[in-house]
Design a protein around this motif. Sequence first.
Motif, PDB file in Angstrom:
ATOM      1  N   VAL A 139    -122.725  61.163  21.710  1.00  0.00           N
ATOM      2  CA  VAL A 139    -122.108  60.721  22.967  1.00  0.00           C
ATOM      3  C   VAL A 139    -122.444  59.255  23.148  1.00  0.00           C
ATOM      4  O   VAL A 139    -123.624  58.875  23.153  1.00  0.00           O
ATOM      5  CB  VAL A 139    -122.633  61.534  24.162  1.00  0.00           C
ATOM      6  CG1 VAL A 139    -122.046  61.012  25.470  1.00  0.00           C
ATOM      7  CG2 VAL A 139    -122.301  63.006  23.985  1.00  0.00           C
ATOM      8  N   ARG A 140    -121.410  58.427  23.292  1.00  0.00           N
ATOM      9  CA  ARG A 140    -121.617  56.986  23.377  1.00  0.00           C
ATOM     10  C   ARG A 140    -121.381  56.459  24.785  1.00  0.00           C
ATOM     11  O   ARG A 140    -120.683  57.077  25.575  1.00  0.00           O
ATOM     12  CB  ARG A 140    -120.704  56.270  22.376  1.00  0.00           C
ATOM     13  CG  ARG A 140    -121.009  56.618  20.921  1.00  0.00           C
ATOM     14  CD  ARG A 140    -120.009  56.018  19.974  1.00  0.00           C
ATOM     15  NE  ARG A 140    -120.354  56.301  18.586  1.00  0.00           N
ATOM     16  CZ  ARG A 140    -120.057  57.444  17.964  1.00  0.00           C
ATOM     17  NH1 ARG A 140    -119.383  58.391  18.601  1.00  0.00           N
ATOM     18  NH2 ARG A 140    -120.425  57.635  16.706  1.00  0.00           N
ATOM     19  N   GLU A 141    -121.942  55.351  25.045  1.00  0.00           N
ATOM     20  CA  GLU A 141    -121.840  54.693  26.343  1.00  0.00           C
ATOM     21  C   GLU A 141    -120.379  54.460  26.730  1.00  0.00           C
ATOM     22  O   GLU A 141    -119.604  53.907  25.957  1.00  0.00           O
ATOM     23  CB  GLU A 141    -122.582  53.356  26.278  1.00  0.00           C
ATOM     24  CG  GLU A 141    -122.749  52.644  27.592  1.00  0.00           C
ATOM     25  CD  GLU A 141    -123.640  51.422  27.449  1.00  0.00           C
ATOM     26  OE1 GLU A 141    -123.306  50.391  28.050  1.00  0.00           O
ATOM     27  OE2 GLU A 141    -124.650  51.516  26.716  1.00  0.00           O
ATOM     28  N   GLU A 183    -120.457  70.673  31.809  1.00  0.00           N
ATOM     29  CA  GLU A 183    -119.443  70.917  30.770  1.00  0.00           C
ATOM     30  C   GLU A 183    -120.064  71.593  29.553  1.00  0.00           C
ATOM     31  O   GLU A 183    -120.959  71.044  28.914  1.00  0.00           O
ATOM     32  CB  GLU A 183    -118.799  69.587  30.360  1.00  0.00           C
ATOM     33  CG  GLU A 183    -117.840  69.683  29.177  1.00  0.00           C
ATOM     34  CD  GLU A 183    -116.729  70.686  29.408  1.00  0.00           C
ATOM     35  OE1 GLU A 183    -116.586  71.602  28.572  1.00  0.00           O
ATOM     36  OE2 GLU A 183    -116.009  70.552  30.426  1.00  0.00           O
ATOM     37  N   PRO A 184    -119.587  72.802  29.173  1.00  0.00           N
ATOM     38  CA  PRO A 184    -120.198  73.517  28.045  1.00  0.00           C
ATOM     39  C   PRO A 184    -119.610  73.168  26.681  1.00  0.00           C
ATOM     40  O   PRO A 184    -120.222  73.469  25.659  1.00  0.00           O
ATOM     41  CB  PRO A 184    -119.918  74.984  28.386  1.00  0.00           C
ATOM     42  CG  PRO A 184    -118.612  74.943  29.120  1.00  0.00           C
ATOM     43  CD  PRO A 184    -118.615  73.643  29.894  1.00  0.00           C
ATOM     44  N   GLU A 235    -114.368  61.262  26.932  1.00  0.00           N
ATOM     45  CA  GLU A 235    -113.767  62.385  26.231  1.00  0.00           C
ATOM     46  C   GLU A 235    -114.797  63.468  25.913  1.00  0.00           C
ATOM     47  O   GLU A 235    -115.945  63.176  25.593  1.00  0.00           O
ATOM     48  CB  GLU A 235    -113.118  61.921  24.923  1.00  0.00           C
ATOM     49  CG  GLU A 235    -111.816  61.172  25.115  1.00  0.00           C
ATOM     50  CD  GLU A 235    -110.703  62.054  25.646  1.00  0.00           C
ATOM     51  OE1 GLU A 235    -110.590  63.204  25.192  1.00  0.00           O
ATOM     52  OE2 GLU A 235    -109.968  61.582  26.523  1.00  0.00           O
ATOM     53  N   ILE A 236    -114.350  64.717  25.994  1.00  0.00           N
ATOM     54  CA  ILE A 236    -115.186  65.839  25.585  1.00  0.00           C
ATOM     55  C   ILE A 236    -115.234  65.865  24.058  1.00  0.00           C
ATOM     56  O   ILE A 236    -114.237  65.626  23.394  1.00  0.00           O
ATOM     57  CB  ILE A 236    -114.604  67.166  26.120  1.00  0.00           C
ATOM     58  CG1 ILE A 236    -114.604  67.159  27.646  1.00  0.00           C
ATOM     59  CG2 ILE A 236    -115.354  68.365  25.585  1.00  0.00           C
ATOM     60  CD1 ILE A 236    -113.858  68.334  28.250  1.00  0.00           C
TER      61      ILE A 236
END
Length: 250
Positions: free
Chosen positions: A101-103, A88-89, A107-108
Amino acid sequence: MSMFLSLRVRASQGTQAIADLRKAVPTGFRGRPTIRRDPCAADCSACRDACPTQAIRLAPVALDLGRCVFCDACAEVCPERKIEFTPEPRMGGNEPSDLTVREGEAEIVRVRASAAFSKLFGRSLKMRQVSAGGCNACELELNAVTNVNFDVQRFGIEWVASPRHADALVLTGPLTRNMKEAVRLAWDAMPEPRFIVAVGACAISGGLYDGAAGVDRSFLQSVGPSLYVPGCPPHPLTFVNAILDLLGIA
């Protein structure tokens, strides 16, 4: 003869231009990571210890894309395989906190559209790029956004040679001391309204050079970016989608 050669190339390669930049996902690209909720092994800190830029914190596991150099070392050493890099870019953010980015998050990371920027620059955006001590990797990827594949000019977005013609200052590199004055001069030469885009781990956080004696990031501390585009280097699609999101271009 050259016409027939061109036709043969077209027949073998197909259409080079990407029709829909919003849906394109690059093959083999190490993009936005995901972190599963699976419990970590007892007292395990392997991923944090393997990270060269201190991008990972534990309990719960979270990864700062603004510091991440996408080396995959954390994923390789994790005994539970919690961390996985996807193709995913789309990874941009308006604030540094948007890049975490969380565990368990699926969501992007999305850029919130600016109504003001959309009104001002939605039909025409001129950008001036300054390499503030970069290794040239981010610069090469940024150069690619105007090639036949990505063709960002279709949205009225273009590079310009002079900051006097620019709306956005696109910064790469960790901001070295010997580029401090050049960056300030470029910014001061730009007419209002204007904004800054920080591209790549070096520009966002200092990356591998954070805290180095030859780095001076005081400019970004006084003039904060309106857009952060993570990567090492970012894929052209990461940059293009972040800009389009900021301008509210669907």
